[in-house]
Write an enzyme that holds these catalytic residues in place. Structure first.
Site, PDB file in Angstrom:
ATOM      1  CB  SER A  93     -19.446 -53.148  24.482  1.00 18.96           C
ATOM      2  OG  SER A  93     -20.244 -52.895  25.595  1.00 18.96           O
ATOM      3  N   GLY A 127      -4.608 -41.720  55.301  1.00 21.39           N
ATOM      4  CA  GLY A 127      -3.557 -40.734  55.043  1.00 21.39           C
ATOM      5  C   GLY A 127      -2.593 -41.254  53.981  1.00 21.39           C
ATOM      6  N   GLY A 128      -1.314 -40.988  54.155  1.00 22.13           N
ATOM      7  CA  GLY A 128      -0.314 -41.388  53.158  1.00 22.13           C
ATOM      8  C   GLY A 128      -0.270 -42.889  52.932  1.00 22.13           C
ATOM      9  NE  ARG A 155     -27.961 -51.077  33.256  1.00 24.23           N
ATOM     10  CZ  ARG A 155     -28.618 -50.601  32.210  1.00 24.23           C
ATOM     11  NH1 ARG A 155     -29.917 -50.382  32.297  1.00 24.23           N
ATOM     12  NH2 ARG A 155     -27.988 -50.346  31.085  1.00 24.23           N
ATOM     13  NE  ARG A 166      -0.878 -42.844  61.539  1.00 23.21           N
ATOM     14  CZ  ARG A 166       0.443 -42.815  61.487  1.00 23.21           C
ATOM     15  NH1 ARG A 166       1.147 -43.863  61.909  1.00 23.21           N
ATOM     16  NH2 ARG A 166       1.064 -41.767  61.009  1.00 23.21           N
ATOM     17  CB  ILE A 194     -15.787 -59.362  25.754  1.00 23.41           C
ATOM     18  CG1 ILE A 194     -16.397 -58.637  24.546  1.00 23.41           C
ATOM     19  CG2 ILE A 194     -16.653 -60.528  26.206  1.00 23.41           C
ATOM     20  CD1 ILE A 194     -17.693 -57.858  24.821  1.00 23.41           C
ATOM     21  CD  GLN A 249      -8.151 -37.131  52.680  1.00 21.91           C
ATOM     22  OE1 GLN A 249      -7.951 -37.543  51.547  1.00 21.91           O
ATOM     23  NE2 GLN A 249      -7.481 -36.123  53.195  1.00 21.91           N
ATOM     24  CD  GLU A 271     -23.433 -55.785  33.867  1.00 19.68           C
ATOM     25  OE1 GLU A 271     -24.625 -55.855  34.191  1.00 19.68           O
ATOM     26  OE2 GLU A 271     -22.583 -56.665  34.147  1.00 19.68           O
TER      27      GLU A 271
HETATM   28  C1  LIG Z   1     -13.429 -53.350  32.255  1.00 19.49           C
HETATM   29  C2  LIG Z   1     -14.621 -53.338  31.361  1.00 19.49           C
HETATM   30  C3  LIG Z   1     -15.392 -54.475  31.227  1.00 19.49           C
HETATM   31  C4  LIG Z   1     -16.497 -54.504  30.367  1.00 19.49           C
HETATM   32  N1  LIG Z   1     -17.203 -55.677  30.183  1.00 19.49           N
HETATM   33  C5  LIG Z   1     -18.131 -55.734  29.199  1.00 19.49           C
HETATM   34  C6  LIG Z   1     -18.751 -56.991  28.857  1.00 19.49           C
HETATM   35  O1  LIG Z   1     -18.479 -58.030  29.451  1.00 19.49           O
HETATM   36  N2  LIG Z   1     -19.625 -57.011  27.819  1.00 19.49           N
HETATM   37  C7  LIG Z   1     -19.956 -55.895  27.123  1.00 19.49           C
HETATM   38  O2  LIG Z   1     -20.760 -55.987  26.194  1.00 19.49           O
HETATM   39  N3  LIG Z   1     -19.385 -54.682  27.431  1.00 19.49           N
HETATM   40  C8  LIG Z   1     -18.490 -54.588  28.438  1.00 19.49           C
HETATM   41  N4  LIG Z   1     -17.893 -53.386  28.736  1.00 19.49           N
HETATM   42  C9  LIG Z   1     -18.248 -52.210  27.958  1.00 19.49           C
HETATM   43  C10 LIG Z   1     -19.011 -51.177  28.773  1.00 19.49           C
HETATM   44  O3  LIG Z   1     -20.320 -51.626  29.009  1.00 19.49           O
HETATM   45  C11 LIG Z   1     -18.932 -49.848  28.015  1.00 19.49           C
HETATM   46  O4  LIG Z   1     -17.604 -49.397  28.147  1.00 19.49           O
HETATM   47  C12 LIG Z   1     -19.906 -48.821  28.534  1.00 19.49           C
HETATM   48  O5  LIG Z   1     -21.214 -49.194  28.229  1.00 19.49           O
HETATM   49  C13 LIG Z   1     -19.627 -47.419  27.954  1.00 19.49           C
HETATM   50  O6  LIG Z   1     -19.451 -47.472  26.569  1.00 19.49           O
HETATM   51  P1  LIG Z   1     -18.164 -46.756  25.913  1.00 19.49           P
HETATM   52  O7  LIG Z   1     -16.975 -47.219  26.644  1.00 19.49           O
HETATM   53  O8  LIG Z   1     -18.206 -46.967  24.452  1.00 19.49           O
HETATM   54  O9  LIG Z   1     -18.351 -45.214  26.249  1.00 19.49           O
HETATM   55  P2  LIG Z   1     -19.214 -44.155  25.417  1.00 19.49           P
HETATM   56  O10 LIG Z   1     -20.559 -44.702  25.126  1.00 19.49           O
HETATM   57  O11 LIG Z   1     -18.393 -43.683  24.268  1.00 19.49           O
HETATM   58  O12 LIG Z   1     -19.367 -42.995  26.470  1.00 19.49           O
HETATM   59  C14 LIG Z   1     -18.365 -42.002  26.720  1.00 19.49           C
HETATM   60  C15 LIG Z   1     -18.965 -40.983  27.691  1.00 19.49           C
HETATM   61  O13 LIG Z   1     -20.092 -40.331  27.073  1.00 19.49           O
HETATM   62  C16 LIG Z   1     -21.233 -40.492  27.893  1.00 19.49           C
HETATM   63  N5  LIG Z   1     -22.418 -40.607  27.038  1.00 19.49           N
HETATM   64  C17 LIG Z   1     -22.613 -41.414  25.968  1.00 19.49           C
HETATM   65  N6  LIG Z   1     -23.832 -41.233  25.454  1.00 19.49           N
HETATM   66  C18 LIG Z   1     -24.442 -40.304  26.218  1.00 19.49           C
HETATM   67  C19 LIG Z   1     -25.725 -39.690  26.205  1.00 19.49           C
HETATM   68  N7  LIG Z   1     -26.651 -40.015  25.306  1.00 19.49           N
HETATM   69  N8  LIG Z   1     -26.003 -38.772  27.157  1.00 19.49           N
HETATM   70  C20 LIG Z   1     -25.071 -38.439  28.096  1.00 19.49           C
HETATM   71  N9  LIG Z   1     -23.848 -38.970  28.152  1.00 19.49           N
HETATM   72  C21 LIG Z   1     -23.532 -39.899  27.245  1.00 19.49           C
HETATM   73  C22 LIG Z   1     -20.986 -41.765  28.689  1.00 19.49           C
HETATM   74  O14 LIG Z   1     -21.758 -41.791  29.867  1.00 19.49           O
HETATM   75  C23 LIG Z   1     -19.500 -41.625  28.969  1.00 19.49           C
HETATM   76  O15 LIG Z   1     -19.283 -40.755  30.052  1.00 19.49           O
HETATM   77  C24 LIG Z   1     -16.834 -53.340  29.648  1.00 19.49           C
HETATM   78  C25 LIG Z   1     -16.063 -52.176  29.800  1.00 19.49           C
HETATM   79  C26 LIG Z   1     -14.966 -52.174  30.624  1.00 19.49           C
HETATM   80  C27 LIG Z   1     -14.129 -50.923  30.715  1.00 19.49           C
END
Ligand SMILES: Cc1cc2nc3c(=O)[nH]c(=O)nc-3n(C[C@H](O)[C@H](O)[C@H](O)COP(=O)(O)OP(=O)(O)OC[C@H]3O[C@@H](n4cnc5c(N)ncnc54)[C@H](O)[C@@H]3O)c2cc1C
Length: 380
Positions: free
Chosen positions: A127, A340-341, A244, A269, A158, A337, A364
């Site tokens: 990413s 509860g609280g 995945r 509870r 990452i 849920q 992922e």
């Molecule tokens: C805690 C954490 C750990 C992570 N670890 C890793 C890692 O180890 N290595 C790595 O490489 N990455 C990692 N990631 C990155 C992660 O894989 C991405 O955040 C994820 O793939 C989504 O990309 P984005 O955040 O840029 O969202 P975006 O791609 O900007 O998406 C924003 C929204 O738009 C939607 N969207 C985008 N394109 C489309 C489409 N064509 N059709 C419909 N909806 C769409 C998405 O589903 C989402 O709801 C991590 C992220 C987090 C938050």
């Protein structure tokens, strides 16, 4: 699948992981969330137990078990601590697996072996700020200069980034060829020019490190090219199929942890003079939780069985991850849920499970991306 249907060797590894999770991981899970502290001792113990390279052959430092064993171990850990689970999952699925699948003999001996033994920790750098769901839109460049590539660019979010020793990094090697523009590299994270950038402050899985990784003209030998030049996207997609399964398993584990806590709480509870588990409203919530968790687990197991048989499972892994992550969100919401609280309080674990569950719908490949993958497969 009920535990009684497992083969003896699988029951044994599951039992080992369950004891480790319930006796050792449980001791630090709440603290590592509260303090956002990397669970160093837990990961060290995972290494000793052979959990950092479960499906890696023994000759390369792994446990020489199947992917199913990996899934069994991961669920046990995730049911107690989702942070520890993701650290283990990234090392196994996103780093060891591509090295095992695409690496040559030298790369396996040099890089895979210490990772599988847990002497080193890996991360997966795909990413970028402008390449999330659209992972093909890579901006990181690897310019070839003699026997080396010069790597420059920024990777986002990452997992294991702040702690990792070895990274699988994707970068553009040929701007002119849209189909073969990306290559995969094995990068020593202690090389000159590798910088850990902003460390994320996250909603959940707080014990796992997550940061930007910046490559400032990092020299990478051509020996470190993983697979063929231009085949990096293939490496990434293949790796994410297995990944995945890992995240689907993490989601099943989180859901199970929340369900078990809610079930036990419901039996204790007392309201209106009896345990709340005697109210049909609560019973139905618990019954739905148990049913959807089992369904999610079976989807994970199906994808895993295909992986173990060497068959394709892109659709099955996407279905497993999609269903399991959405199940984890629903189950953890309903667990609060049932409490509860008290469920809203940090005194009890379900609030942590709820925060941890959300990420499984995002990394992922988001749920939207999983639906795109599934639709692409069923409409072919
Ligand atoms: C805690 C954490 C750990 C992570 N670890 C890793 C890692 O180890 N290595 C790595 O490489 N990455 C990692 N990631 C990155 C992660 O894989 C991405 O955040 C994820 O793939 C989504 O990309 P984005 O955040 O840029 O969202 P975006 O791609 O900007 O998406 C924003 C929204 O738009 C939607 N969207 C985008 N394109 C489309 C489409 N064509 N059709 C419909 N909806 C769409 C998405 O589903 C989402 O709801 C991590 C992220 C987090 C938050």
């Amino acid at each position: 699948m009920s535990d009684v249907l497992l083969k003896d060797e699988h029951k044994m590894i599951q039992q080992t992981a369950r004891e480790f999770a319930q006796k050792e991981v449980a001791l630090y899970a709440a603290e590592c969330d509260r303090e956002a502290k990397f669970p160093k001792s837990g990961i060290q113990k995972c290494a000793e137990l052979g959990f950092m390279g479960i499906a890696v052959p023994e000759q390369y430092g792994g446990s020489g078990l199947d992917y199913f064993s990996y899934v069994l171990v991961l669920e046990e850990i995730a049911a107690v601590c989702a942070s520890t689970a993701v650290i283990v999952s990234v090392n196994n699925s996103l780093v060891c697996t591509p090295l095992k699948t695409f690496g040559n003999e030298w790369q396996k001996k040099t890089f895979l072996t210490p990772l599988a033994r847990g002497e080193k920790l890996g991360c997966f750098c795909l990413s970028e700020p402008n390449a999330g769901s659209d992972a093909g839109n890579q901006q990181t460049i690897a310019l070839k200069k003699g026997d080396e590539y010069i790597l420059s660019g920024t990777k986002n979010f990452i997992t294991n980034g702040p702690q990792a020793d070895t990274a699988i990094v994707f970068a553009v090697t040929d701007k002119s060829n849209p189909k073969k523009r990306i290559s995969a590299f094995i990068v020593d994270m202690h090389s000159q020019g590798v910088e850990v950038g902003k460390v994320e402050k996250k909603m959940g899985i707080k014990g796992s490190g997550c940061s930007q990784i910046i490559f400032n003209d990092v020299k990478v030998s051509k020996e470190n090219l993983l697979g063929e030049e231009g085949e990096g996207f293939k490496v990434a997609l293949h790796t994410l199929d297995g990944g995945r399964i890992g995240i689907g398993t993490q989601a099943v584990g989180i859901a199970r942890g929340a369900f078990e806590a809610a079930r036990n709480y419901a039996k204790e509870r007392i309201q209106f003079g009896k345990p709340i588990s005697e109210f049909q409203a609560i019973q139905w919530i618990l019954a739905d939780m148990a049913t959807t968790i089992d369904a999610a687990r079976l989807l994970v197991y199906r994808a895993t069985e295909l992986e173990d048989r060497g068959l394709r499972y892109t659709k099955e892994a996407a279905m497993a991850k999609l269903f399991a992550s959405e199940t984890a969100m629903k189950v953890t919401t309903n667990a609060i849920q049932v409490y509860g609280g008290y469920g809203y309080s940090k005194e009890y674990p379900v609030e942590r499970f709820f925060r941890d569950a959300k990420i499984t719908e995002i990394y992922e490949g988001t749920s939207e991306v999983q639906r795109m993958v599934i639709a692409g497969q069923i409409l072919r």
